[in-house]
Design an enzyme around this catalytic site. Structure first.
Site, PDB file in Angstrom:
ATOM      1  N   PHE A 232      -2.234   4.482   2.188  1.00 50.40           N
ATOM      2  CA  PHE A 232      -1.135   5.026   1.391  1.00 50.40           C
ATOM      3  C   PHE A 232       0.093   5.419   2.206  1.00 50.40           C
ATOM      4  O   PHE A 232       1.136   5.741   1.649  1.00 50.40           O
ATOM      5  CB  PHE A 232      -1.594   6.230   0.550  1.00 50.40           C
ATOM      6  CG  PHE A 232      -2.614   5.889  -0.495  1.00 50.40           C
ATOM      7  CD1 PHE A 232      -2.242   5.226  -1.659  1.00 50.40           C
ATOM      8  CD2 PHE A 232      -3.954   6.193  -0.317  1.00 50.40           C
ATOM      9  CE1 PHE A 232      -3.170   4.894  -2.629  1.00 50.40           C
ATOM     10  CE2 PHE A 232      -4.905   5.871  -1.291  1.00 50.40           C
ATOM     11  CZ  PHE A 232      -4.506   5.227  -2.437  1.00 50.40           C
TER      12      PHE A 232
ATOM     13  N   TYR B  25      -0.110  -1.977   3.014  1.00 48.42           N
ATOM     14  CA  TYR B  25       1.095  -2.507   2.378  1.00 48.42           C
ATOM     15  C   TYR B  25       1.471  -3.827   3.046  1.00 48.42           C
ATOM     16  O   TYR B  25       1.331  -3.984   4.265  1.00 48.42           O
ATOM     17  CB  TYR B  25       2.247  -1.513   2.512  1.00 48.42           C
ATOM     18  CG  TYR B  25       2.022  -0.198   1.817  1.00 48.42           C
ATOM     19  CD1 TYR B  25       1.843  -0.135   0.442  1.00 48.42           C
ATOM     20  CD2 TYR B  25       1.997   0.998   2.534  1.00 48.42           C
ATOM     21  CE1 TYR B  25       1.653   1.090  -0.208  1.00 48.42           C
ATOM     22  CE2 TYR B  25       1.806   2.222   1.892  1.00 48.42           C
ATOM     23  CZ  TYR B  25       1.629   2.258   0.527  1.00 48.42           C
ATOM     24  OH  TYR B  25       1.436   3.466  -0.105  1.00 48.42           O
TER      25      TYR B  25
ATOM     26  N   ASP C 187      -5.874  -1.995   0.387  1.00 47.73           N
ATOM     27  CA  ASP C 187      -5.212  -2.882   1.348  1.00 47.73           C
ATOM     28  C   ASP C 187      -4.055  -2.163   2.028  1.00 47.73           C
ATOM     29  O   ASP C 187      -3.461  -1.268   1.437  1.00 47.73           O
ATOM     30  CB  ASP C 187      -4.602  -4.087   0.616  1.00 47.73           C
ATOM     31  CG  ASP C 187      -5.573  -5.230   0.462  1.00 47.73           C
ATOM     32  OD1 ASP C 187      -6.766  -5.019   0.690  1.00 47.73           O
ATOM     33  OD2 ASP C 187      -5.123  -6.325   0.091  1.00 47.73           O
TER      34      ASP C 187
ATOM     35  N   HIS D 111      -6.137   5.810 -10.184  1.00 49.21           N
ATOM     36  CA  HIS D 111      -5.296   5.457  -9.044  1.00 49.21           C
ATOM     37  C   HIS D 111      -3.901   6.066  -9.217  1.00 49.21           C
ATOM     38  O   HIS D 111      -3.398   6.167 -10.336  1.00 49.21           O
ATOM     39  CB  HIS D 111      -5.191   3.932  -8.947  1.00 49.21           C
ATOM     40  CG  HIS D 111      -4.712   3.451  -7.620  1.00 49.21           C
ATOM     41  ND1 HIS D 111      -3.376   3.408  -7.276  1.00 49.21           N
ATOM     42  CD2 HIS D 111      -5.395   3.001  -6.540  1.00 49.21           C
ATOM     43  CE1 HIS D 111      -3.254   2.946  -6.039  1.00 49.21           C
ATOM     44  NE2 HIS D 111      -4.459   2.683  -5.568  1.00 49.21           N
TER      45      HIS D 111
END
Length: 228
Positions: free
Chosen positions: A79, A68, A66, A188
């Site tokens: 990211f 932020y 997703d 992750h």
């Protein structure tokens, strides 16, 4: 939601998706969301990953989940955050691994546009989110669209390197032809993964494989840096 702002190299290979019923329903959903809530990233940046990394130039794919959901953070790249904003924990861990792997200082900026402009497609599975509501735009059609993007990349290109970080990204492996492309997997980068991401050396491994293919390596260092 106005007309899709997407460069021609991508329109020629995935433009048909915009005509499908699911995408029309997605657009209606986004219009309704924007009438009631703040939605990130801004519409002009929603397809930034594609516009900064044309289809013909893609060499590496880094898949996120997703955008932020904090005010001003999302800039359309997985990211990545806009200049001047504090780096989220996952991004900071990415930079720490880069520092350990290749020795580069931790950059002051968390804006990953320099990577995107070198052929690193920074793709989120969901391209929008409601402010302060993580996952709020999941299951509305974005995943079908981005799955099609991944499948199209796999089918139409050769020798790509897919960096799949975390279980969500790893679940996309079934869309990728591993006889044509390389997959590098790791936990992750989130601190919730308890440091499992560290030591993956994906940045140096990516460049090694690019060089083996006769392609130019990625310059992972982001300038104007400040050591952590």
């Amino acid at each position: 939601m106005s007309d899709i702002l997407l460069n021609e190299s991508w329109k020629s290979v995935i433009g048909i998706e915009f005509e499908k019923d699911y995408f029309k329903e997605l657009k209606e959903f986004l219009v309704n969301e924007k009438s009631q809530f703040r939605v990130f990233p801004p519409e002009s940046r929603m397809f930034a990953a594609f516009n900064l990394t044309p289809f013909d130039e893609v060499k590496v794919v880094i898949l996120g989940q997703d955008p932020y959901h904090g005010f001003g953070q999302a800039n359309g790249l997985s990211f990545s955050v806009s200049d001047g904003l504090r780096k989220p924990p996952s991004l900071l861990n990415i930079f720490k691994e880069l520092h350990t792997d290749l020795g580069y200082p931790i950059p002051e900026s968390g804006n990953l546009e320099p990577w995107a402009k070198q052929g690193v497609l920074l793709l989120n599975a969901t391209l929008s989110v409601r402010e302060a509501a993580a996952g709020s735009h999941q299951g509305k059609g974005w995943e079908r669209f981005t799955d099609s993007v991944i499948k199209t990349l796999s089918d139409k290109k050769e020798g790509l390197i897919f960096l799949l970080w975390g279980n969500y990204a790893k679940a996309k492996e079934s869309l990728i032809n591993t006889e044509k492309h390389l997959i590098l997997s790791a936990p992750h980068p989130s601190p919730l993964a308890r440091g499992g991401f560290f030591g993956c050396k994906h940045f140096s491994k990516t460049n090694e494989h690019l060089v083996l293919q006769g392609k130019s390596p990625i310059k992972w260092e982001i300038k104007d840096q400040l050591l952590f």
